[in-house]
Design a protein around this motif. Structure first.
Motif, PDB file in Angstrom:
ATOM      1  N   ASN A 161      36.652  29.033   5.076  1.00  0.00           N
ATOM      2  CA  ASN A 161      37.205  28.046   5.993  1.00  0.00           C
ATOM      3  C   ASN A 161      37.957  28.796   7.085  1.00  0.00           C
ATOM      4  OD1 ASN A 161      38.581  26.059   7.362  1.00  0.00           O
ATOM      5  ND2 ASN A 161      39.295  24.997   5.539  1.00  0.00           N
TER       6      ASN A 161
ATOM      7  N   THR B  67      45.815  30.710   3.816  1.00  0.00           N
ATOM      8  CA  THR B  67      46.299  29.768   4.817  1.00  0.00           C
ATOM      9  C   THR B  67      47.545  30.325   5.508  1.00  0.00           C
ATOM     10  OG1 THR B  67      45.513  27.920   3.469  1.00  0.00           O
ATOM     11  CG2 THR B  67      47.089  27.400   5.209  1.00  0.00           C
TER      12      THR B  67
ATOM     13  N   ASN C 273      40.026  30.450   1.979  1.00  0.00           N
ATOM     14  CA  ASN C 273      40.627  29.531   2.934  1.00  0.00           C
ATOM     15  C   ASN C 273      41.461  30.339   3.923  1.00  0.00           C
ATOM     16  OD1 ASN C 273      41.798  27.523   4.396  1.00  0.00           O
ATOM     17  ND2 ASN C 273      42.764  26.484   2.673  1.00  0.00           N
TER      18      ASN C 273
ATOM     19  N   ASP D  16      43.387  31.885  -1.221  1.00  0.00           N
ATOM     20  CA  ASP D  16      44.040  31.012  -0.248  1.00  0.00           C
ATOM     21  C   ASP D  16      44.843  31.888   0.708  1.00  0.00           C
ATOM     22  OD1 ASP D  16      45.300  29.110   1.258  1.00  0.00           O
ATOM     23  OD2 ASP D  16      46.340  28.142  -0.414  1.00  0.00           O
TER      24      ASP D  16
ATOM     25  N   THR E 177      42.439  29.022   6.951  1.00  0.00           N
ATOM     26  CA  THR E 177      42.960  28.047   7.902  1.00  0.00           C
ATOM     27  C   THR E 177      44.246  28.574   8.536  1.00  0.00           C
ATOM     28  OG1 THR E 177      42.049  26.233   6.593  1.00  0.00           O
ATOM     29  CG2 THR E 177      43.759  25.665   8.181  1.00  0.00           C
TER      30      THR E 177
END
Length: 156
Positions: free
Chosen positions: A138, A100, A118, A98, A120
């Motif tokens: 992502n 993000t 991820n 992750d 993002t």
């Protein structure tokens, strides 16, 4: 070096260690075992984590600016809002990580595996992603300005 009762050295076994907000700036933790360790908010600026096993580690908000994470295992690690500006992540495994809101400006991600990661709202301004694996990653609202992409092109 000793921090929170943990001996910090190359190859150290620190699985599940609680090093939240610890000052580990420029620490040499090459090949250390840090699976599921809590490094949330830790200062790891210019730390040597080359080949370290950080699978499932919590690095949310950690400062890893200029850190050497070449070949590190960051599978399923939480790096949300971490600072990895200028970090060396060449050949690192970030599968399912992750990232993000993470700052990866000018980071070296050559040959890194970001499958299912991820990213993002991550900042990859000027990052080197040559030969990186981005399958299933992502990239929503990710800043890729000036980044060198897996095909060798510069994204503008």
């Amino acid at each position: 070096m000793e921090v929170n009762g943990y001996k910090i050295e190359p190859g150290a076994h620190l699985s599940s260690a609680n090093l939240q907000n610890a000052n580990l700036s420029a620490a040499n933790m090459r090949d250390a075992y840090l699976q599921n360790a809590n490094l949330r908010g830790a200062n790891l600026q210019n730390a040597n984590l080359r080949g370290a096993d950080l699978e499932g580690a919590n690095l949310r908000g950690a400062d890893l600016e200029g850190a050497n994470l070449k070949g590190a295992n960051l599978t399923d690690a939480s790096l949300e809002s971490a600072d990895l500006e200028g970090a060396n992540l060449r050949g690192a495994d970030l599968t399912g990580a992750d990232l993000t809101g993470t700052d990866l400006q000018d980071a070296n991600l050559t040959d890194a595996n970001l499958e299912g990661a991820n990213l993002t709202e991550a900042n990859l301004l000027g990052a080197d992603l040559r030969r990186a694996i981005l399958f299933g990653a992502n990239l929503r609202d990710t800043n890729l300005s000036g980044a060198t992409m897996p095909d060798g092109s510069i994204h503008d």
